[in-house]
Scaffold this active site. Structure first.
Site, PDB file in Angstrom:
ATOM      1  N   LYS A 267       0.865  -1.184   0.000  1.00 19.82           N
ATOM      2  CA  LYS A 267       0.000   0.000   0.000  1.00 19.82           C
ATOM      3  C   LYS A 267       0.901   1.234   0.000  1.00 19.82           C
ATOM      4  O   LYS A 267       1.680   1.430   0.929  1.00 19.82           O
ATOM      5  CB  LYS A 267      -0.902  -0.014   1.241  1.00 19.82           C
ATOM      6  CG  LYS A 267      -1.644   1.312   1.503  1.00 19.82           C
ATOM      7  CD  LYS A 267      -2.564   1.238   2.725  1.00 19.82           C
ATOM      8  CE  LYS A 267      -3.171   2.603   3.057  1.00 19.82           C
ATOM      9  NZ  LYS A 267      -4.073   2.585   4.237  1.00 19.82           N
ATOM     10  N   ASP A 272      -2.821  10.198   3.415  1.00 20.14           N
ATOM     11  CA  ASP A 272      -4.208   9.756   3.595  1.00 20.14           C
ATOM     12  C   ASP A 272      -4.972  10.792   4.423  1.00 20.14           C
ATOM     13  O   ASP A 272      -4.901  10.797   5.649  1.00 20.14           O
ATOM     14  CB  ASP A 272      -4.217   8.388   4.303  1.00 20.14           C
ATOM     15  CG  ASP A 272      -5.636   7.855   4.492  1.00 20.14           C
ATOM     16  OD1 ASP A 272      -6.573   8.419   3.892  1.00 20.14           O
ATOM     17  OD2 ASP A 272      -5.788   6.848   5.226  1.00 20.14           O
ATOM     18  N   LYS A 279     -10.429  12.775   7.825  1.00 21.92           N
ATOM     19  CA  LYS A 279      -9.939  12.467   9.170  1.00 21.92           C
ATOM     20  C   LYS A 279      -9.917  13.740  10.013  1.00 21.92           C
ATOM     21  O   LYS A 279      -9.788  14.836   9.472  1.00 21.92           O
ATOM     22  CB  LYS A 279      -8.494  11.945   9.084  1.00 21.92           C
ATOM     23  CG  LYS A 279      -8.353  10.556   8.505  1.00 21.92           C
ATOM     24  CD  LYS A 279      -6.891  10.133   8.487  1.00 21.92           C
ATOM     25  CE  LYS A 279      -6.718   8.746   7.901  1.00 21.92           C
ATOM     26  NZ  LYS A 279      -7.291   7.665   8.722  1.00 21.92           N
ATOM     27  N   ASP A 290       1.581   6.451   5.411  1.00 23.04           N
ATOM     28  CA  ASP A 290       0.612   5.483   4.900  1.00 23.04           C
ATOM     29  C   ASP A 290       1.107   4.785   3.623  1.00 23.04           C
ATOM     30  O   ASP A 290       0.397   3.972   3.048  1.00 23.04           O
ATOM     31  CB  ASP A 290      -0.728   6.198   4.648  1.00 23.04           C
ATOM     32  CG  ASP A 290      -1.926   5.289   4.897  1.00 23.04           C
ATOM     33  OD1 ASP A 290      -1.758   4.261   5.588  1.00 23.04           O
ATOM     34  OD2 ASP A 290      -3.015   5.600   4.379  1.00 23.04           O
ATOM     35  N   ASP A 349     -12.230   6.716   3.595  1.00 21.12           N
ATOM     36  CA  ASP A 349     -11.021   6.562   4.394  1.00 21.12           C
ATOM     37  C   ASP A 349     -10.550   5.099   4.429  1.00 21.12           C
ATOM     38  O   ASP A 349      -9.433   4.813   4.854  1.00 21.12           O
ATOM     39  CB  ASP A 349     -11.275   7.084   5.817  1.00 21.12           C
ATOM     40  CG  ASP A 349      -9.978   7.335   6.581  1.00 21.12           C
ATOM     41  OD1 ASP A 349      -8.908   7.310   5.948  1.00 21.12           O
ATOM     42  OD2 ASP A 349     -10.058   7.562   7.802  1.00 21.12           O
ATOM     43  N   GLU A 351      -9.384   3.410   2.116  1.00 19.67           N
ATOM     44  CA  GLU A 351      -8.875   3.501   0.734  1.00 19.67           C
ATOM     45  C   GLU A 351      -7.774   2.490   0.452  1.00 19.67           C
ATOM     46  O   GLU A 351      -7.560   2.102  -0.687  1.00 19.67           O
ATOM     47  CB  GLU A 351      -8.383   4.922   0.455  1.00 19.67           C
ATOM     48  CG  GLU A 351      -6.938   5.226   0.889  1.00 19.67           C
ATOM     49  CD  GLU A 351      -6.698   5.115   2.393  1.00 19.67           C
ATOM     50  OE1 GLU A 351      -7.678   5.186   3.167  1.00 19.67           O
ATOM     51  OE2 GLU A 351      -5.533   4.935   2.804  1.00 19.67           O
ATOM     52  N   ARG A 353      -7.496  -0.683   1.099  1.00 23.75           N
ATOM     53  CA  ARG A 353      -8.007  -1.929   0.521  1.00 23.75           C
ATOM     54  C   ARG A 353      -8.450  -1.735  -0.923  1.00 23.75           C
ATOM     55  O   ARG A 353      -8.374  -2.647  -1.741  1.00 23.75           O
ATOM     56  CB  ARG A 353      -9.136  -2.490   1.414  1.00 23.75           C
ATOM     57  CG  ARG A 353     -10.319  -1.573   1.562  1.00 23.75           C
ATOM     58  CD  ARG A 353     -11.149  -1.885   2.801  1.00 23.75           C
ATOM     59  NE  ARG A 353     -10.499  -1.447   4.039  1.00 23.75           N
ATOM     60  CZ  ARG A 353     -11.009  -1.588   5.257  1.00 23.75           C
ATOM     61  NH1 ARG A 353     -12.203  -2.144   5.416  1.00 23.75           N
ATOM     62  NH2 ARG A 353     -10.360  -1.164   6.308  1.00 23.75           N
TER      63      ARG A 353
HETATM   64  N1  BES Z   1      -4.309   4.630   6.873  1.00 29.38           N
HETATM   65  C1  BES Z   1      -5.426   4.311   7.667  1.00 29.38           C
HETATM   66  C2  BES Z   1      -5.111   3.342   8.798  1.00 29.38           C
HETATM   67  C3  BES Z   1      -4.271   3.904   9.895  1.00 29.38           C
HETATM   68  C4  BES Z   1      -4.853   4.571  10.956  1.00 29.38           C
HETATM   69  C5  BES Z   1      -2.926   3.714   9.895  1.00 29.38           C
HETATM   70  C6  BES Z   1      -4.084   5.075  11.970  1.00 29.38           C
HETATM   71  C7  BES Z   1      -2.145   4.211  10.908  1.00 29.38           C
HETATM   72  C8  BES Z   1      -2.712   4.892  11.953  1.00 29.38           C
HETATM   73  C9  BES Z   1      -6.530   3.681   6.829  1.00 29.38           C
HETATM   74  O1  BES Z   1      -6.594   4.096   5.514  1.00 29.38           O
HETATM   75  C10 BES Z   1      -7.826   4.038   7.486  1.00 29.38           C
HETATM   76  O2  BES Z   1      -8.122   5.193   7.554  1.00 29.38           O
HETATM   77  N2  BES Z   1      -8.531   3.030   7.960  1.00 29.38           N
HETATM   78  C11 BES Z   1      -9.759   3.237   8.638  1.00 29.38           C
HETATM   79  C12 BES Z   1     -10.740   2.196   8.144  1.00 29.38           C
HETATM   80  C13 BES Z   1     -12.154   2.465   8.557  1.00 29.38           C
HETATM   81  C14 BES Z   1     -12.663   3.696   7.851  1.00 29.38           C
HETATM   82  C15 BES Z   1     -12.977   1.267   8.197  1.00 29.38           C
HETATM   83  C16 BES Z   1      -9.513   3.076  10.127  1.00 29.38           C
HETATM   84  O3  BES Z   1      -8.739   2.217  10.524  1.00 29.38           O
HETATM   85  O4  BES Z   1     -10.070   3.854  10.883  1.00 29.38           O
HETATM   86 ZN    ZN Z   2      -4.753   4.728   4.691  1.00 29.76          ZN
HETATM   87 ZN    ZN Z   3      -7.720   5.878   5.255  1.00 29.12          ZN
END
Ligand code: BES
Ligand code: ZN
Ligand code: ZN
Length: 499
Positions: A267, A272, A279, A290, A349, A351, A353
C-alpha cells in the site's frame, strides 16, 4: 560503514573501543568476562556488584582499560542482552545497535563487537552489521543546522573459530540489509509534498537502475485500460496522478519450481486525508507514513537485487494520494475493480483496501503463486496489538505459519487474526458485490483483510497489517524513533528459505 571480521584475538582489533555482550545477573567469574575484568582492574565486577549495570537489554556501561594492557582499544563498553537462555542471533542486531548509538554519542568512531552468540558465523556477522547500520538512521534529513553528524564508521565483528569467508559473506549481507531498511525508512519519513506517487515511482526507478532490477511504471491511462477502477477511484480526489510501480527480479539461474512466483505487494498511499470521509485534524500529519507498505516492498526488492537469491520475485506498489478534491469518491459511489467485482464505497477513508484490490489482482495476473501484501491498513490493529506485533492474516495456514516463524528468527513479531466465511459475509453489499467497510466498530482489521481476499484468485496469500509496527513513537537504545522498516528482514528470510 566499513566492517571487518576477526576470528582470533580481539585484543589485536585496531579500534577505539571494544563492546562486549553481558547477560542478566552474569558475573565476570570465568572465561572472556574474567579476562576483560582483569584488564579493567576489576571494573566489570564493580559495576555489576553496585547494580549500576544489570545486563538488561539496553543497559550500557563504558569505561577505560587500565593503561599498559595488551588490548589495542582504549575503552570497553558493556552491552546488556537480558537472559542468556533467550539470547538469539537477532539479538546481536539489537546489541550492535545499542553499542553503536551509545559510542557515537561519545565521539567514538570505531569499535569491535564481541557478540558472544553461538551459531552460524555469517548470520552473527550479518546481524551485527545490520544492527549498526540501522541504528544510525536519524530523522534529521531536512534540518539545515543542529544536525547530529557523529557516527561510527568502522565495526569489527569478533567470532571465534569462524571461517573468514563466512564472516565476510555475513558482513556484506548485513550491510545490504541495513542499507535497504534505511532506504525504506527514508521513504516512509519523506513529507508528502515531496514524496508524491510520481516521486515514489521515480525513486523506485532510480533504485532499480542502480541495482539491476527491471522496473515498469503503470500510469493512469494504462491502469484504466486494465480496468483498475477501484484503485483509480482513490486517486480521483487528488491532483497527483496515481502510479503502479512494478519491480522484477530475475535470477541468473532459477531454482524455483516451474511456474512459481513470489510477489510482494504494498500500500503506497503517499498521504491519507481520509478523502471526503475526512480524518480529524489532530494526528493527520502521521498519515505521511501510509505508504510504508509500499516502501517496504521497494526496500526489500533493493536488498533482493543485492543479495541475488535464486528465485524470481515480483514487487508491486500502488502509489496513490487520498485527497478530498472535487472529483473525489463519495460515500455511496460504486466502482468496478480489474477482476470485475463491483465495490460500494461507504467510507473513503478505507482507501488502502481499494488500491490493494487492483494491486494484488495485478500481481496474480502477472503469474504470482504466492502473494504477501503489506499495508498500514487499519487503526484497529494498533488498538489490538500496539507497536510490538504486526497483524497477519491469510488464506493458507502453512504460508502464514512460515512467515510467523521467519519473523521470530528475524526478531519481528507477527500475531495472526482469523479469517472465515462468516467475516467475509459482513462485507456483502446490498447493491454491489461488496462494500469497503464492515459493521461499525467490529473486527476492523479482519474486515480489511477479507476485502483484499476478494481479489485473490488461486494464489497463496498473506496480508500484513503494519499500521502499528511501521512507526515507533519513542527512541530506543538501538533505534531512532520514527519509521522502522518492519517486515524487510522477515520477507528476506522468506525469500532465502524459498530457494
Ligand atoms: N491509513 C489508515 C489506517 C491507519 C490509521 C494507519 C491510523 C495508521 C494509523 C486507513 O486508511 C484508514 O483510515 N482506515 C480506517 C478504516 C475504517 C474507515 C474502516 C480506520 O482504521 O479507521
Ligand atoms: Zn490509509
Ligand atoms: Zn484511510
Amino acid at each position: 560503514m566499513e566492517s571487518q571480521g576477526i576470528t582470533e584475538n580481539f585484543s589485536e582489533a585496531n579500534v577505539e573501543a571494544l563492546a562486549v555482550v553481558v547477560f542478566k545477573d552474569e558475573k565476570p567469574a570465568s572465561g572472556l568476562l574474567k579476562d576483560l575484568d582483569k584488564l579493567t582492574g576489576g571494573h566489570i565486577a564493580a559495576v555489576i556488584k553496585s547494580e549500576e549495570f544489570k545486563g538488561e537489554p539496553g543497559d550500557t556501561s563504558l569505561f577505560r582499560f587500565a593503561p599498559g594492557g595488551k588490548v589495542k582499544a582504549k575503552s570497553l563498553l558493556l552491552v546488556g542482552a537480558g537472559d542468556k537462555a533467550d539470547y538469539k542471533v537477532s539479538d546481536v542486531c539489537i546489541a550492535a545497535g545499542t553499542a553503536t548509538r551509545y559510542l557515537r554519542k561519545c565521539y567514538i568512531k570505531s569499535f569491535a563487537l564481541l557478540p558472544r552468540c553461538e551459531g552460524d558465523a555469517a548470520e552473527i556477522a550479518q546481524n551485527a552489521v545490520a544492527g549498526a547500520v540501522i541504528s544510525q538512521f536519524e530523522l534529521d534529513k531536512y534540518k539545515t543546522k543542529d544536525k547530529d553528524e557523529k557516527s561510527v564508521t568502522k565495526l569489527v565483528v569478533c567470532v571465534e573459530d569462524a571461517r573468514e569467508t563466512e564472516l565476510k559473506k555475513g558482513l556484506s549481507r548485513g550491510q545490504a540489509i541495513g542499507d535497504s531498511m534505511n532506504f525504506t525508512r527514508d521513504l516512509a519519513n519523506e513529507p508528502p509534498n515531496i514524496l508524491t506517487p510520481t516521486e515514489m515511482a521515480n525513486r523506485a526507478q532510480k533504485m532499480a537502475k542502480e541495482t539491476g532490477l527491471k522496473c515498469e511504471i503503470l500510469d493512469e491511462a494504462k491502469m484504466r485500460k486494465l480496468g483498475m477502477g477501484s484503485l483509480l477511484s482513490v486517486a480521483n480526489g487528488s491532483d497527483q496522478p496515481a502510479k503502479m510501480i512494478v519491480l522484477k527480479y530475475t535470477p541468473a539461474k532459477s531454482t524455483a519450481k516451474k511456474g512459481e512466483l513470489l510477489a510482494l505487494v504494498g500500500k503506497g498511499i503517499t498521504f491519507d486525508t481520509g478523502g471526503i470521509s475526512i480524518k480529524p485534524a489532530e494526528g493527520m500529519e502521521a498519515m505521511k507514513y501510509d505508504m510504508s507498505g509500499g516502501a517496504t516492498v521497494i526496500g526489500t526488492m533493493r536488498a533482493i537485487a543485492l543479495l541475488k537469491p535464486s528465485i524470481p520475485i515480483l514487487g508491486v506498489v500502488a502509489a496513490v494520494e487520498n485527497m478530498p478534491g472535487g472529483s473525489a469518491s463519495r460515500p455511496s459511489d460504486i466502482v468496478t475493480a480489474s477482476n470485475g467485482k463491483t465495490v460500494e464505497i461507504l467510507n473513503t477513508d478505507a482507501e488502502g483496501r481499494l488500491v490493494l484490490a487492483d494491486a494484488v489482482a495485478y500481481a496474480e495476473n502477472q503469474g504470482a503463486t504466492r502473494i504477501v501484501d503489506m499495508a498500514t491498513l487499519t487503526g484497529a490493529v494498533i488498538i489490538a496489538l500496539g507497536d510490538q506485533n504486526t497483524g497477519i492474516m491469510g488464506n493458507d495456514q502453512a504460508f502464514v505459519d512460515e512467515i510467523i516463524e521467519y519473523g521470530k528468527e528475524a526478531g519481528e513479531g507477527f500475531w495472526q487474526l482469523p479469517l472465515s466465511k462468516e467475516y467475509s459475509k459482513q462485507i456483502k453489499s446490498d447493491i454491489a458485490d461488496i462494500k469497503n467497510i464492515g459493521p461499525r466498530g467490529k473486527a476492523g482489521t479482519i474486515m480489511g483483510a477479507v476485502f483484499i481476499q476478494e481479489f485473490i484468485d488461486k494464489a497463496k496469500w498473506a496480508h500484513l497489517d503494519i499500521a502499528g509496527t511501521a512507526w515507533f513513537d519513542t527512541v530506543r537504545p538501538h533505534q531512532a524513533k520514527g519509521p522502522t522498516g518492519v517486515a524487510v528482514r522477515t520477507l528476506l528470510t522468506l525469500v532465502e528459505r524459498s530457494q
